[in-house]
Design a protein around this motif. Sequence first.
Motif, PDB file in Angstrom:
ATOM      1  N   THR A  54     -15.481  -8.240   4.332  1.00 23.94           N
ATOM      2  CA  THR A  54     -16.780  -7.734   3.893  1.00 23.94           C
ATOM      3  C   THR A  54     -17.703  -7.727   5.104  1.00 23.94           C
ATOM      4  OG1 THR A  54     -16.714  -8.322   1.545  1.00 23.94           O
ATOM      5  CG2 THR A  54     -18.868  -8.331   2.593  1.00 23.94           C
TER       6      THR A  54
ATOM      7  N   SER B 151     -17.507  -9.424  -2.416  1.00 21.20           N
ATOM      8  CA  SER B 151     -16.390  -9.093  -3.302  1.00 21.20           C
ATOM      9  C   SER B 151     -15.341 -10.209  -3.333  1.00 21.20           C
ATOM     10  CB  SER B 151     -15.731  -7.798  -2.817  1.00 21.20           C
ATOM     11  OG  SER B 151     -14.473  -7.599  -3.411  1.00 21.20           O
TER      12      SER B 151
ATOM     13  N   GLN C 299     -12.332  -9.742  -3.253  1.00 19.96           N
ATOM     14  CA  GLN C 299     -11.230  -9.337  -2.369  1.00 19.96           C
ATOM     15  C   GLN C 299     -11.379  -9.889  -0.955  1.00 19.96           C
ATOM     16  OE1 GLN C 299     -10.121  -5.059  -2.504  1.00 19.96           O
ATOM     17  NE2 GLN C 299     -11.758  -4.869  -4.009  1.00 19.96           N
ATOM     18  N   ALA C 300     -12.606 -10.157  -0.535  1.00 23.80           N
ATOM     19  CA  ALA C 300     -12.883 -10.470   0.870  1.00 23.80           C
ATOM     20  C   ALA C 300     -12.334 -11.835   1.268  1.00 23.80           C
ATOM     21  CB  ALA C 300     -14.378 -10.414   1.137  1.00 23.80           C
TER      22      ALA C 300
ATOM     23  N   LYS D 142      -9.744   0.534   7.183  1.00 23.24           N
ATOM     24  CA  LYS D 142      -8.893   0.153   6.061  1.00 23.24           C
ATOM     25  C   LYS D 142      -8.978  -1.334   5.753  1.00 23.24           C
ATOM     26  CE  LYS D 142      -5.568   3.908   6.736  1.00 23.24           C
ATOM     27  NZ  LYS D 142      -4.153   4.275   7.019  1.00 23.24           N
ATOM     28  N   ASP D 143      -9.399  -2.141   6.755  1.00 25.21           N
ATOM     29  CA  ASP D 143      -9.494  -3.576   6.507  1.00 25.21           C
ATOM     30  C   ASP D 143     -10.858  -4.004   5.972  1.00 25.21           C
ATOM     31  OD1 ASP D 143     -10.812  -3.066   8.874  1.00 25.21           O
ATOM     32  OD2 ASP D 143      -9.711  -4.526  10.080  1.00 25.21           O
ATOM     33  N   VAL D 144     -11.793  -3.069   5.853  1.00 24.09           N
ATOM     34  CA  VAL D 144     -13.116  -3.370   5.287  1.00 24.09           C
ATOM     35  C   VAL D 144     -13.120  -2.971   3.813  1.00 24.09           C
ATOM     36  CG1 VAL D 144     -15.569  -2.782   5.327  1.00 24.09           C
ATOM     37  CG2 VAL D 144     -14.345  -3.181   7.478  1.00 24.09           C
ATOM     38  N   CYS D 145     -13.298  -3.960   2.955  1.00 25.67           N
ATOM     39  CA  CYS D 145     -13.276  -3.697   1.518  1.00 25.67           C
ATOM     40  C   CYS D 145     -14.668  -3.554   0.927  1.00 25.67           C
ATOM     41  CB  CYS D 145     -12.513  -4.798   0.785  1.00 25.67           C
ATOM     42  SG  CYS D 145     -13.259  -6.443   0.884  1.00 25.67           S
ATOM     43  N   GLN D 146     -15.697  -3.915   1.716  1.00 23.46           N
ATOM     44  CA  GLN D 146     -17.058  -3.886   1.176  1.00 23.46           C
ATOM     45  C   GLN D 146     -18.059  -3.891   2.329  1.00 23.46           C
ATOM     46  OE1 GLN D 146     -18.311  -7.527  -0.702  1.00 23.46           O
ATOM     47  NE2 GLN D 146     -19.711  -6.497  -2.123  1.00 23.46           N
TER      48      GLN D 146
ATOM     49  N   LYS E 213      -8.706  -8.677   4.417  1.00 22.61           N
ATOM     50  CA  LYS E 213      -9.820  -7.867   3.945  1.00 22.61           C
ATOM     51  C   LYS E 213     -11.151  -8.485   4.380  1.00 22.61           C
ATOM     52  CE  LYS E 213      -7.478  -4.663   1.859  1.00 22.61           C
ATOM     53  NZ  LYS E 213      -7.503  -3.254   2.363  1.00 22.61           N
TER      54      LYS E 213
END
Length: 249
Positions: free
Chosen positions: A5, A97, A99-100, A46-50, A3
């Motif tokens: 950012t 985030s 998640q990153a 899809k691999d960018v969470c922010q 993931k």
Amino acid sequence: MSKFTVILPAAGRSQRFGDKNYKKPFAPLADRAVWLHTVERFASRKDVCQTILVIAEEDREAFNAKFGANLAFMEIDVAIGGNERTDSVAAALEKVSDQAEYIAIHDAARPCVEDKSIDAVFAAAEKSGAAILATQVASTLKRAEGSGKTPAIAETVSRDGLWAAQTPQVFARQLIEQAYANRGSEPATDDAQLVERLGHQVTLVPDSPLNIKITTRRDLRLAELILKTAAPKKPDGIAHPFAGDDLWR
């Protein structure tokens, strides 16, 4: 899947842009602001969470009034930048985030980056922890002496092994956070330079020279031509409530 950012610095003063009505990330380009073209390259991945856009404090009120709906609809976070680019990126890093796993830093004024280039630099960063897009220098290089409008050549500089840095510049999260924590007061012109100071090798990923950074108004015309000839980018769920000529006034 890792993931990422994506941080988009747009807090610069745009002194070379030459337009009193717009800063370059907010100038109209093919009926939308430059930064909207740029964010499209990442928002549907899809691999960018922010995605974090960094703007200047002086622009906050006008920006929110004009682009507030875009920010909400596209789920873009905003950070307030500082006097230098590193100050702006540091402010964005505080909003990353949980998640990153990786941080990609990309100039908001580079709207022409290709999807395949993003794929390549993301993959390289996953392997080495640090990677940037770059192009090999092809022109003969001259070092100038003197100042003013008519400098003279002091020497010819070898171009062997020289590359021109571009963005995105992508790093493992802990690595770039460490680089910024240890940046000190010495200036740095890009994020890779801070990582280099840690002694960590940064991978160069060859890219197209069409990944231009808009610096002056004439660059807008070139960017428009590049976008017209590029493969269409149609991210799912992206809308542009403020398309049109009056993008910032």
